[in-house]
Design an enzyme around this catalytic site. Structure first.
Site, PDB file in Angstrom:
ATOM      1  N   ASP A  80       0.829  -1.205   0.000  1.00  0.00           N
ATOM      2  CA  ASP A  80       0.000   0.000   0.000  1.00  0.00           C
ATOM      3  C   ASP A  80       0.863   1.254   0.000  1.00  0.00           C
ATOM      4  O   ASP A  80       2.061   1.212   0.312  1.00  0.00           O
ATOM      5  CB  ASP A  80      -0.952   0.016   1.191  1.00  0.00           C
ATOM      6  CG  ASP A  80      -0.230   0.080   2.535  1.00  0.00           C
ATOM      7  OD1 ASP A  80       0.786  -0.629   2.690  1.00  0.00           O
ATOM      8  OD2 ASP A  80      -0.683   0.815   3.427  1.00  0.00           O
ATOM      9  N   ASP A 104       8.911   4.102  -1.102  1.00  0.00           N
ATOM     10  CA  ASP A 104       8.243   3.467   0.046  1.00  0.00           C
ATOM     11  C   ASP A 104       6.994   2.729  -0.414  1.00  0.00           C
ATOM     12  O   ASP A 104       5.899   3.277  -0.330  1.00  0.00           O
ATOM     13  CB  ASP A 104       7.892   4.539   1.068  1.00  0.00           C
ATOM     14  CG  ASP A 104       7.319   4.002   2.353  1.00  0.00           C
ATOM     15  OD1 ASP A 104       7.489   2.800   2.623  1.00  0.00           O
ATOM     16  OD2 ASP A 104       6.695   4.779   3.092  1.00  0.00           O
ATOM     17  N   GLU A 134      -0.173  -0.990   5.671  1.00  0.00           N
ATOM     18  CA  GLU A 134       0.899  -0.620   6.601  1.00  0.00           C
ATOM     19  C   GLU A 134       0.889   0.867   6.891  1.00  0.00           C
ATOM     20  O   GLU A 134       1.325   1.299   7.969  1.00  0.00           O
ATOM     21  CB  GLU A 134       2.253  -1.036   6.005  1.00  0.00           C
ATOM     22  CG  GLU A 134       3.434  -0.893   6.951  1.00  0.00           C
ATOM     23  CD  GLU A 134       4.117   0.477   6.892  1.00  0.00           C
ATOM     24  OE1 GLU A 134       4.980   0.747   7.752  1.00  0.00           O
ATOM     25  OE2 GLU A 134       3.788   1.278   5.977  1.00  0.00           O
ATOM     26  N   GLU A 163      11.790  -1.941   3.462  1.00  0.00           N
ATOM     27  CA  GLU A 163      11.595  -0.517   3.734  1.00  0.00           C
ATOM     28  C   GLU A 163      12.758   0.292   3.159  1.00  0.00           C
ATOM     29  O   GLU A 163      13.890  -0.206   3.074  1.00  0.00           O
ATOM     30  CB  GLU A 163      11.490  -0.269   5.241  1.00  0.00           C
ATOM     31  CG  GLU A 163      10.237  -0.810   5.891  1.00  0.00           C
ATOM     32  CD  GLU A 163       9.012   0.048   5.611  1.00  0.00           C
ATOM     33  OE1 GLU A 163       9.161   1.129   5.013  1.00  0.00           O
ATOM     34  OE2 GLU A 163       7.906  -0.364   5.994  1.00  0.00           O
TER      35      GLU A 163
END
Length: 361
Positions: A80, A104, A134, A163
């Site tokens: 997401d 990201d 998230e 990440e």
């Protein structure tokens, strides 16, 4: 599959991770609306990676090998993004991909998905977790749902989260606590102030304690975690002619992972002894666990010196399960959630090469 799209999105997981990054970015997947991308990932894994067992959980897609290797590695990434800021579809110029989620963390997802399809006989058994929600409240986080419903899928000797770390290995993460400190007073007319007790004035002592606070630096597994105790908001006041009877100071404590959540709360209560503290949110940190064999091997394979993760990530969820976890991805964390979000193609290639070298036989 759960989507209702007229023309299903098709992904080629064998494509170069740079190309695959653009393909993932071009499928909008704002939190709570990841179904199109989840459908595409599920379909691609089922058709292009027959060596993997695939599981769908809501808008999370999981896949794993069952080769009987002595160690298992989890590669996990959220699919997401934050709301789009006129930056989808992606664009590319001068070796840089621009678009929502490039940093990201769809570039990390692209690397993981590419490896899932192209490394059928890895040195370690692998589990891939592409999960939803998230970027919103913890209660919605798809990784939490997977843990509750399919706990065995998260068992591993090491978890690598894609990440954004700018190609550096960031180990563990800080814990975070949010709370409110209150002072009470007595209302009165401001022209007759001596009849009241100003709660905002009373907050001065709280601010003095913030200003005089000395934060710890804690070294764990060679990584230095810098704690921080900050006032992040203040509210009070009734009207321009009223002495206020309440003031609230918002506090955020970023604590090293050697403290438990309970110890963090106890510490803040000690610092502000005499004032009412209400804890509004807390998430524990994650120890780096770099001495674990699988983690130590990965550190060596990256060729970089690991550093502490400043901030909280889902490595904390794995650490709570006793699984060492690290953050490693090609994106720049400073670009996350910005209109200017982008990722260098060379960074994607470099991270993919490192991971392939670690995982491939």
């Amino acid at each position: 599959m759960t989507g209702t799209h007229a023309t299903p999105t098709t992904l080629d997981l064998t494509a170069d991770p740079v190309t695959l990054t653009r393909a993932l970015v071009d499928v909008a997947s704002v939190s709570h609306h990841e179904d199109e991308l989840a459908d595409a990932l599920e379909a691609a894994l089922r058709t292009q990676a027959p060596h993997l067992e695939v599981l769908r959980s809501g808008n999370a897609v999981l896949a794993r090998t069952r080769l009987g290797r002595p160690h298992r590695i989890v590669l996990a990434g959220h699919i997401d993004t934050v709301p789009i800021a006129d930056n989808v579809p992606s664009t590319s110029a001068d070796g840089v991909i621009h678009g929502c989620g490039t940093s990201d963390m769809k570039s990390g997802d692209a690397i993981f998905a590419h490896l899932a399809a192209t490394v059928p006989e890895p040195r370690h058994d692998l589990t891939f977790v592409f999960y939803d929600c998230e970027e919103v409240g913890t209660i919605h986080n798809g990784l939490g749902r997977v843990e509750a419903e399919h706990r065995d899928w998260l068992d591993a000797d090491l978890a690598i989260l894609g990440e954004p770390t700018d190609g550096t290995l960031e180990a563990g993460c800080q814990g975070t606590m949010r709370g409110e400190l209150r002072t009470a007073g007595r209302r009165s007319h401001s022209a007759r102030w001596w009849l009241g007790d100003n709660a905002i004035h009373r907050a001065g002592e709280i601010l003095d304690r913030f200003a005089g606070y000395t934060a710890r630096d804690v070294e764990i597994d060679g990584c230095v975690y810098r704690e921080g105790l900050q006032a992040v908001g203040i509210r009070g006041g009734v009207a321009g002619n009223v002495v206020p009877d309440e003031c609230v100071v918002s506090v955020n404590f970023r604590f090293a992972p050697d403290r438990t959540a309970e110890q963090a709360v106890a510490h803040v209560r000690e610092v502000f002894d005499g004032f009412e503290l209400t804890v509004t949110d807390i998430s524990p940190g994650a120890l780096p666990g770099l001495s674990a064999p699988a983690a130590a091997e990965f550190v060596r394979s990256t060729g970089v010196v690991p550093r502490a993760k400043y901030g909280w990530t889902d490595v904390s969820r794995f650490a709570a399960l006793g699984i060492p976890a690290v953050n490693y991805g090609p994106g720049d964390p400073n670009l996350a959630h910005t209109r200017e979000e982008h990722v260098a193609e060379a960074a994607i290639t470099a991270c993919a090469d490192v991971l392939r070298g670690y995982l491939a036989p």
